[in-house]
Design an enzyme around this catalytic site. Structure first.
Site, PDB file in Angstrom:
ATOM      1  N   ASP A 154      36.892  32.965  48.811  1.00  0.00           N
ATOM      2  CA  ASP A 154      37.190  34.402  48.912  1.00  0.00           C
ATOM      3  C   ASP A 154      36.008  35.109  49.549  1.00  0.00           C
ATOM      4  O   ASP A 154      35.225  35.754  48.864  1.00  0.00           O
ATOM      5  CB  ASP A 154      37.504  34.960  47.521  1.00  0.00           C
ATOM      6  CG  ASP A 154      37.995  36.397  47.563  1.00  0.00           C
ATOM      7  OD1 ASP A 154      38.388  36.860  48.635  1.00  0.00           O
ATOM      8  OD2 ASP A 154      37.947  37.059  46.517  1.00  0.00           O
TER       9      ASP A 154
ATOM     10  N   GLU B 150      43.316  36.082  53.225  1.00  0.00           N
ATOM     11  CA  GLU B 150      42.664  36.423  51.973  1.00  0.00           C
ATOM     12  C   GLU B 150      42.757  35.267  50.993  1.00  0.00           C
ATOM     13  O   GLU B 150      43.846  34.760  50.709  1.00  0.00           O
ATOM     14  CB  GLU B 150      43.323  37.669  51.372  1.00  0.00           C
ATOM     15  CG  GLU B 150      42.923  38.024  49.974  1.00  0.00           C
ATOM     16  CD  GLU B 150      41.443  38.375  49.805  1.00  0.00           C
ATOM     17  OE1 GLU B 150      40.935  38.232  48.687  1.00  0.00           O
ATOM     18  OE2 GLU B 150      40.794  38.753  50.788  1.00  0.00           O
TER      19      GLU B 150
ATOM     20  N   GLU C  17      35.391  44.508  51.504  1.00  0.00           N
ATOM     21  CA  GLU C  17      36.739  44.404  50.929  1.00  0.00           C
ATOM     22  C   GLU C  17      36.684  44.434  49.414  1.00  0.00           C
ATOM     23  O   GLU C  17      37.557  45.009  48.770  1.00  0.00           O
ATOM     24  CB  GLU C  17      37.427  43.112  51.401  1.00  0.00           C
ATOM     25  CG  GLU C  17      38.869  42.972  50.978  1.00  0.00           C
ATOM     26  CD  GLU C  17      39.088  42.269  49.635  1.00  0.00           C
ATOM     27  OE1 GLU C  17      40.212  42.350  49.113  1.00  0.00           O
ATOM     28  OE2 GLU C  17      38.138  41.656  49.108  1.00  0.00           O
TER      29      GLU C  17
END
Length: 124
Positions: A63, A122, A95
């Site tokens: 991630d 993502e 993010e």
């Protein structure tokens, strides 16, 4: 043909999350690359992933470092076999703070008006 733009952006937006809040940000970074296609340049595909991580000092492998690597390889491969449309790659720098750099990109970047489709990469 590649164009590269480093965007440093500030702004704010309301988000209806956890009973609602205003999310403000200052000087977050997007590294944006536009790869020209062979056809009309008025409609571009956005591919986006983020390079910030939630835990300080963590490389954020799943991630979202894996997806950043995928985007680098896509740029390399599309250079050899250009697509019919332009592809804009947004290496998003904020993010984890709830979409700050994405908001800055879509509301303030000069190439945002050319986008016709989005692929958000993502968490592998």
């Amino acid at each position: 043909e590649l164009e590269v733009d480093i965007q440093r952006v500030s702004g704010h937006f309301f988000i209806g999350f956890l009973e609602g809040m205003t999310n403000a940000y200052r000087n977050v970074t997007n590294v944006v690359v536009r790869q020209k296609g062979t056809g009309d340049h008025s409609c571009a595909l956005l591919v986006s992933a983020h390079f910030d991580t939630f835990v300080g000092g963590s490389p954020g492998a799943s991630d979202d470092a894996v997806e950043i690597g995928m985007m680098v390889e896509m740029i390399r491969n599309f250079g050899a076999a250009r697509l019919p449309v332009d592809v804009v790659f947004n290496f998003n720098g904020a993010e984890e703070g709830i979409m700050q750099a994405a908001h800055g990109f879509i509301t303030q970047h000069k190439w945002a008006k050319d986008l016709c489709a989005v692929v958000n990469l993502e968490a592998a």
